[in-house]
Write an enzyme that holds these catalytic residues in place. Sequence first.
Site, PDB file in Angstrom:
ATOM      1  N   ASP A   1       0.801  -1.219   0.000  1.00 23.74           N
ATOM      2  CA  ASP A   1       0.000   0.000   0.000  1.00 23.74           C
ATOM      3  C   ASP A   1       0.832   1.266   0.000  1.00 23.74           C
ATOM      4  OD1 ASP A   1       0.719  -0.723   2.772  1.00 23.74           O
ATOM      5  OD2 ASP A   1      -0.418   1.073   3.313  1.00 23.74           O
TER       6      ASP A   1
ATOM      7  N   ASP B   1       5.485   0.245   3.562  1.00 20.44           N
ATOM      8  CA  ASP B   1       5.709  -0.995   4.308  1.00 20.44           C
ATOM      9  C   ASP B   1       5.691  -2.185   3.353  1.00 20.44           C
ATOM     10  OD1 ASP B   1       3.017  -1.341   3.691  1.00 20.44           O
ATOM     11  OD2 ASP B   1       2.351  -0.550   5.619  1.00 20.44           O
TER      12      ASP B   1
ATOM     13  N   TYR C   1      -6.174   0.127   8.192  1.00 24.06           N
ATOM     14  CA  TYR C   1      -7.206   0.389   7.195  1.00 24.06           C
ATOM     15  C   TYR C   1      -8.572  -0.046   7.716  1.00 24.06           C
ATOM     16  CZ  TYR C   1      -3.550   1.669   3.970  1.00 24.06           C
ATOM     17  OH  TYR C   1      -2.492   2.314   3.367  1.00 24.06           O
TER      18      TYR C   1
ATOM     19  N   GLU D   1       5.286   9.726   3.737  1.00 23.72           N
ATOM     20  CA  GLU D   1       5.066   8.398   3.161  1.00 23.72           C
ATOM     21  C   GLU D   1       4.263   8.480   1.866  1.00 23.72           C
ATOM     22  OE1 GLU D   1       3.938   3.907   4.668  1.00 23.72           O
ATOM     23  OE2 GLU D   1       3.101   5.603   5.753  1.00 23.72           O
TER      24      GLU D   1
END
Length: 431
Positions: A9, A12, A168, A408
């Site tokens: 995603d 990570d 999420y 990120e």
Amino acid sequence: VDLSGGYYDAGDNVKFGFPMAFTTTMLSWSIIDFGRTMGPELKNAVKAVKWGTDYLLKATAIPGVVFVQVGDAYSDHNCWERPEDMDTLRTVYKIDRAHPGSDVAGETAAALAAASIVFRKRDPAYSRRLLDRATRLNAFSLTVVFAFANRYRGAYSNSLYDAVCPFYCDFNGYQDELLWGAAWLHKASRKRAYREFIVKNEVILRAGDTINEFGWDNKHAGINVLISKEVLMGKAEYFESFKQNADGFICSILPGVSHPQVQYSRGGLLVKTGGSNMQHVTSLSFLLLAYSNYLSHAKKVVPCGELTASPSLLRQDAKRQVDYILGDNPLGMSYMVGYGRRFPRRIHHRGSSVPSVSAHPARIGCKEGSRYFLSSNPNPNLLVGAVVGGPNVTDAFPDSRPYFVQSEPTTYINAPLVGLLGYFSTHSSWR
């Protein structure tokens, strides 16, 4: 079960199915609406969609089951490892009848249906397979991805709370994904059943709620804009209320008349609370641009009190956000890695920040990578094209890995931007 492929995603090494499916849907919508302006990059956009759908086909291969995550997020986030050295738990999580997940199943159906339109002429057999999977897991079963989502209602974060939260969680509820999935299935298949489902469930599933939200968790604005195209084309008067919602979305997002939940920084950046801000910027700007095109074809405008929102105004506002991302902002910084003279150098991304295997063949273990995470040195590997979370409402940006909300990159920031860049690369000159 083969669950290789797909996308992590963000920075990570976990495959979260919910944002991955949304990313695939938005890449597909980018191509459907703006593919003709992408030039030689169109083939790469199509490949990016197929990389996502090939994985989603694997994740839905077993009737009555959708695999929604690969990797234990807590184990993964406890380490700073490049994917080649990854030794964290690769636990697989699924939804089924006993553990419902209408949200992620509905988004997966939307992704497969949208992608089937992308491949309709490019690869008809693959397109039929995608649409068939979105509506039927196999020819001998009435259990379907969308029907599964609708029949076994519930949020996947209730079924899998310990695995998917707080990463999420479905904070918004699963109702919007049921409408979103039905809208894409209607667009792809033209079957009356989906049209009737949308009309019948518009109020029950709260189509008019939170009209200025759109992202991996909340599909409301996207539902209304997508469905409104048919109204503006004169083909679906029975969807008129969705157009009214879409007009309300436009009026709620424009500078000067925007909703209290929407702010603009002094430098002109759209700002909304909650998580990485650039996901809101790219997704909402995409809707502005898409709706401007639908309005243009219908020769319509949106009345917003004393202001009249013309298609050109919507395009102008969308372009202003893209320009900000690419460097027209108070810091003079492009928030796309590798673009412009100044861009983020210390992004929160394991593969980018840890030396490559070619530069450092020896294994770098879980905690050994921490020194790269904490280092003030620039990342050794440029993740070219990645867009980070970006600055806050004061236009300030800490180019630092620990500030993950701002540093990120995510796939769902980039996916809507593909369509925006495709359009503006052809229709407008860069500053």
